[in-house]
Motif scaffolding. Sequence first.
Motif, PDB file in Angstrom:
ATOM      1  N   GLY A  48       1.984   1.604  -5.878  1.00 12.25           N
ATOM      2  CA  GLY A  48       2.538   0.785  -4.802  1.00 12.25           C
ATOM      3  C   GLY A  48       1.621   0.758  -3.594  1.00 12.25           C
ATOM      4  O   GLY A  48       1.427  -0.298  -2.980  1.00 12.25           O
ATOM      5  N   LEU A  49       1.035   1.912  -3.275  1.00 10.34           N
ATOM      6  CA  LEU A  49       0.114   1.941  -2.134  1.00 10.34           C
ATOM      7  C   LEU A  49      -1.080   1.026  -2.383  1.00 10.34           C
ATOM      8  O   LEU A  49      -1.525   0.298  -1.480  1.00 10.34           O
ATOM      9  N   LEU A  50      -1.590   1.048  -3.632  1.00 13.38           N
ATOM     10  CA  LEU A  50      -2.714   0.162  -3.941  1.00 13.38           C
ATOM     11  C   LEU A  50      -2.299  -1.299  -3.777  1.00 13.38           C
ATOM     12  O   LEU A  50      -3.055  -2.124  -3.250  1.00 13.38           O
ATOM     13  N   GLY A  51      -1.074  -1.600  -4.231  1.00 15.64           N
ATOM     14  CA  GLY A  51      -0.562  -2.954  -4.051  1.00 15.64           C
ATOM     15  C   GLY A  51      -0.508  -3.320  -2.570  1.00 15.64           C
ATOM     16  O   GLY A  51      -0.868  -4.433  -2.174  1.00 15.64           O
ATOM     17  N   GLY A  52      -0.079  -2.356  -1.760  1.00 14.30           N
ATOM     18  CA  GLY A  52      -0.024  -2.587  -0.315  1.00 14.30           C
ATOM     19  C   GLY A  52      -1.396  -2.875   0.262  1.00 14.30           C
ATOM     20  O   GLY A  52      -1.545  -3.757   1.124  1.00 14.30           O
ATOM     21  N   PHE A 430      17.298  -3.309   1.503  1.00 12.10           N
ATOM     22  CA  PHE A 430      15.890  -3.390   1.922  1.00 12.10           C
ATOM     23  C   PHE A 430      14.983  -3.715   0.739  1.00 12.10           C
ATOM     24  O   PHE A 430      14.099  -4.566   0.835  1.00 12.10           O
ATOM     25  N   ILE A 431      15.192  -3.004  -0.373  1.00 12.45           N
ATOM     26  CA  ILE A 431      14.297  -3.209  -1.520  1.00 12.45           C
ATOM     27  C   ILE A 431      14.446  -4.632  -2.036  1.00 12.45           C
ATOM     28  O   ILE A 431      13.458  -5.327  -2.296  1.00 12.45           O
ATOM     29  N   PHE A 432      15.687  -5.091  -2.159  1.00 12.77           N
ATOM     30  CA  PHE A 432      15.886  -6.442  -2.683  1.00 12.77           C
ATOM     31  C   PHE A 432      15.347  -7.495  -1.711  1.00 12.77           C
ATOM     32  O   PHE A 432      14.625  -8.415  -2.123  1.00 12.77           O
ATOM     33  N   VAL A 466       1.229 -14.075   4.442  1.00 12.69           N
ATOM     34  CA  VAL A 466       1.797 -13.341   5.574  1.00 12.69           C
ATOM     35  C   VAL A 466       3.225 -12.918   5.260  1.00 12.69           C
ATOM     36  O   VAL A 466       3.613 -11.761   5.445  1.00 12.69           O
ATOM     37  N   PHE A 467       4.014 -13.872   4.715  1.00 11.24           N
ATOM     38  CA  PHE A 467       5.369 -13.519   4.294  1.00 11.24           C
ATOM     39  C   PHE A 467       5.334 -12.350   3.317  1.00 11.24           C
ATOM     40  O   PHE A 467       6.083 -11.384   3.444  1.00 11.24           O
ATOM     41  N   SER A 468       4.451 -12.447   2.336  1.00 15.21           N
ATOM     42  CA  SER A 468       4.370 -11.409   1.313  1.00 15.21           C
ATOM     43  C   SER A 468       4.060 -10.057   1.931  1.00 15.21           C
ATOM     44  O   SER A 468       4.629  -9.040   1.550  1.00 15.21           O
ATOM     45  N   PHE A 469       3.151 -10.082   2.905  1.00 13.86           N
ATOM     46  CA  PHE A 469       2.771  -8.815   3.533  1.00 13.86           C
ATOM     47  C   PHE A 469       3.979  -8.170   4.201  1.00 13.86           C
ATOM     48  O   PHE A 469       4.246  -6.976   4.013  1.00 13.86           O
ATOM     49  N   PHE A 470       4.742  -8.975   4.950  1.00 17.06           N
ATOM     50  CA  PHE A 470       5.904  -8.377   5.622  1.00 17.06           C
ATOM     51  C   PHE A 470       6.972  -7.984   4.601  1.00 17.06           C
ATOM     52  O   PHE A 470       7.656  -6.971   4.770  1.00 17.06           O
ATOM     53  N   GLY A 471       7.064  -8.762   3.529  1.00 20.26           N
ATOM     54  CA  GLY A 471       7.968  -8.374   2.448  1.00 20.26           C
ATOM     55  C   GLY A 471       7.606  -7.005   1.910  1.00 20.26           C
ATOM     56  O   GLY A 471       8.477  -6.157   1.662  1.00 20.26           O
ATOM     57  N   ALA A 476       8.669  -1.310   1.217  1.00 18.34           N
ATOM     58  CA  ALA A 476       8.246   0.090   1.328  1.00 18.34           C
ATOM     59  C   ALA A 476       9.274   0.902   2.108  1.00 18.34           C
ATOM     60  O   ALA A 476       9.595   2.043   1.736  1.00 18.34           O
ATOM     61  N   ILE A 477       9.820   0.305   3.187  1.00 17.89           N
ATOM     62  CA  ILE A 477      10.843   1.019   3.963  1.00 17.89           C
ATOM     63  C   ILE A 477      12.039   1.336   3.064  1.00 17.89           C
ATOM     64  O   ILE A 477      12.562   2.454   3.044  1.00 17.89           O
ATOM     65  N   GLY A 478      12.444   0.336   2.258  1.00 19.85           N
ATOM     66  CA  GLY A 478      13.562   0.550   1.341  1.00 19.85           C
ATOM     67  C   GLY A 478      13.299   1.692   0.380  1.00 19.85           C
ATOM     68  O   GLY A 478      14.168   2.537   0.149  1.00 19.85           O
ATOM     69  N   VAL A 479      12.086   1.729  -0.176  1.00 18.80           N
ATOM     70  CA  VAL A 479      11.756   2.776  -1.144  1.00 18.80           C
ATOM     71  C   VAL A 479      11.794   4.145  -0.464  1.00 18.80           C
ATOM     72  O   VAL A 479      12.304   5.130  -1.035  1.00 18.80           O
ATOM     73  N   ILE A 480      11.287   4.204   0.792  1.00 24.25           N
ATOM     74  CA  ILE A 480      11.292   5.484   1.501  1.00 24.25           C
ATOM     75  C   ILE A 480      12.728   5.952   1.742  1.00 24.25           C
ATOM     76  O   ILE A 480      13.063   7.123   1.498  1.00 24.25           O
ATOM     77  N   ILE A 481      13.595   5.024   2.190  1.00 18.11           N
ATOM     78  CA  ILE A 481      14.999   5.414   2.407  1.00 18.11           C
ATOM     79  C   ILE A 481      15.598   5.929   1.110  1.00 18.11           C
ATOM     80  O   ILE A 481      16.279   6.961   1.069  1.00 18.11           O
ATOM     81  N   MET A 482      15.319   5.217   0.011  1.00 18.86           N
ATOM     82  CA  MET A 482      15.916   5.603  -1.258  1.00 18.86           C
ATOM     83  C   MET A 482      15.439   6.986  -1.696  1.00 18.86           C
ATOM     84  O   MET A 482      16.241   7.846  -2.077  1.00 18.86           O
TER      85      MET A 482
END
Lengths: 533, 204
Positions: A48-52, A430-432, A466-471, A476-482
């Motif tokens: 995921g980080l690489l994707g980021g 968040f994830i969805f 740009v949309f994708s980046f903010f998505g 990532a925030i969702g995954v961290i919460i989970m």
Amino acid sequence: MEVSAIDNSFLKHGTKYKGILGWLTSTDHKRIGLMYMYAIMIFFVVGGLLGGLMRLELFRPGQDIMTAQTYNAVFTVHGVIMIFLVVIPGLAAVFGNILMPIMIGARDVSFPKLNLFSFYIYVIGAILAILSQFLGKGAPDTGWTFYAPYSTDTNTNVVAAVLAAFVLGFSSILTGLNFIVTIHRLRAPGMTWFKMPLFPWSLYATAWIQLLATPIVGITLLMIIAERWFKIGFFDPNLGGDPILFQHLFWIYSHPAVYIMILPAMGVITEIIPTFSQKKVFGYKAIVFSSVAIAAVGYLVWGHHMYTAGMSTTARWFFSLLTFIVAVPSAIKVFNWISTMYKGSINLKPPFYFTMAFVFNFMIGGLTGLVLGSLATDIHVHDTAFVVAHFHYIIFGGMGFAFLAAIHYWFPKIYGRMYNNKLANTSCAFIFGGFTLLYFPQFIIGMQGMPRRYFDYLPQYEWGQVFSFFGAIVLAIGVIIMLFNLFKSARKGEIAGPNPWGGKTLEWTIASPPTVENFEEIPVITQGPYEYK
Amino acid sequence: MENKISHTEHRDDTASKMGMWLFIFTELLLFGGLFIVYAVYRSKYSEDFHVAANQLNTFVGTINTIILLVSSMTVAMSVTALRTGNKSLTLKLLATTIFFAFLFLVNKYFEWGLKIDHHLYPGSELMLTLKRGELLFFGLYYFMTGLHALHIIVGMILLIVIYRKVQNGRLTKDDNALLENGGLYWHLVDLIWIFLFPLLYLIS
């Protein structure tokens, strides 16, 4: 009773060894499944980080944080890690291992030692995959498909990555073999084939694909190594070979591999929906046969990856038709899920939300799959961001969300504790939301002509990136919460009890977490798995 | 402190035989990929394949075929011998099988060695001057027989383990699934060779 059950759980008592060694030498299917889960989570975060990083590079046109060569290496590594280390083993190795024997009323799989051995092969493959990034003349830059002749020519470290995929394939074969034999031999007395729960059924269909498709990619990958080391020109046209042959051999495995990823995901969803609707699953046999049909027809559609690679019109026509046919059993499943919910008493809990997100994503992924399966439209969107969006909708939106649904569904069974529902729902939202924001724009800019695998692009595609980046950030925030919620709850959550959701399959009849031997006494099955009121 | 022994040893001979058969299917598919490649290039370059195949030594190939067929027989006999409880005969037959496997590899060594002496090996300069079909034929020859030889080695190791277990009395009349599976594996190695031999040596 519950407290004593936890004292006796597989989490505390494994082998004659204590602590970490007790895990590493354990042949208990539940421990092996959990070890897979932890490993896969780590790789998922790395991938995921690489994707980021890619999203960051694509945030603006032009070169921002990495060179084109690095970008090629990053998407290759992202693909190799996500496909071979996360998605293909994902559900089968984790939840198949932990739950399949329990769901069929067995104490373990047929070959517990082989099971542990598969895990170690997986670890060796993972180490090789990671080493391939550091050894030799740089990380592989071929894409995860290792297309010849580029993969036989490039100076980067392809051999280690290819070997890693080969070794991981071996692990996949052995797991599949183990599951097939287990399902044939160890079903509880009275559990006929059509009284078996549907998750084991989906694993059974998956295991056959693993068994029959993986050897082909195995030999193909070995041929790449032979070509690189010994200049045997199987695929390099300069040496008399044919790169199209590579593509055929590669996709003969790699398209069925998509069904290795998605069939267990469908199985998970088929377990969750009846439980949270408190209703008998609609069309049990239709779901079984559609799984088998997907496994069978899924073999014959590989050519739809190669419409533009040079095939006869008849072959393209034929592969297009078959691709449409394979959509039918998938649609049957969706109809069955919806019908199961009809007039059910729906219990809106986190696993159910993840399940709904799965169904939504899977339908978008499936329908756009038809766009790619049709010859004419495929020519237009071939190798564009549209394809990227499509397969992320199937692989992440489908398999990934099913994995998250499965974690939230079986978490109380595995750890005997409950997570925080509110946090889980927040992470799901968040994830969805992040997922949709990340991948949906890629459909649109893909149709407009944004090519895939490019690290630079024309300014008119910028809005989508740009949309994708903010998505990606929201995701990532969702995954961290989970992860926070799950890790905390695994130790400190409140005691869950054996059956928090009111499920009817066998795993809910035993203690949470299960004892080492699963069942004190093997149950005798007299009725179907989903006998709700 | 209570130390739970995790799993009561569970034995299911039918399961282990079933597992072995499934594994054999995957092995056949592994070679199946190569047979497809062979078929494609043979139809494309049938002349060249014809010429190249002439350079293989059919005599050595035949000897090796006989060796493998006989070894397949001896391993099958060892299974029967163990079933009747005749330990010493089982050991003798297993030893014969392992010896034949070794003999096969020795033959292979000389066969390959001779070709390599003539600079006919993948990556050599001579190879790159050959016609495309011939190049592919020799590539396939080395790749297929090499992979097969690897299976012979794995089979030998398996048979040696089995030999030791029969010797220590851990494989007996009543518990012989491992020997049967070893035998099945050895038949597979034999079977693959039965396909390789005509495809590579006899079609000239």
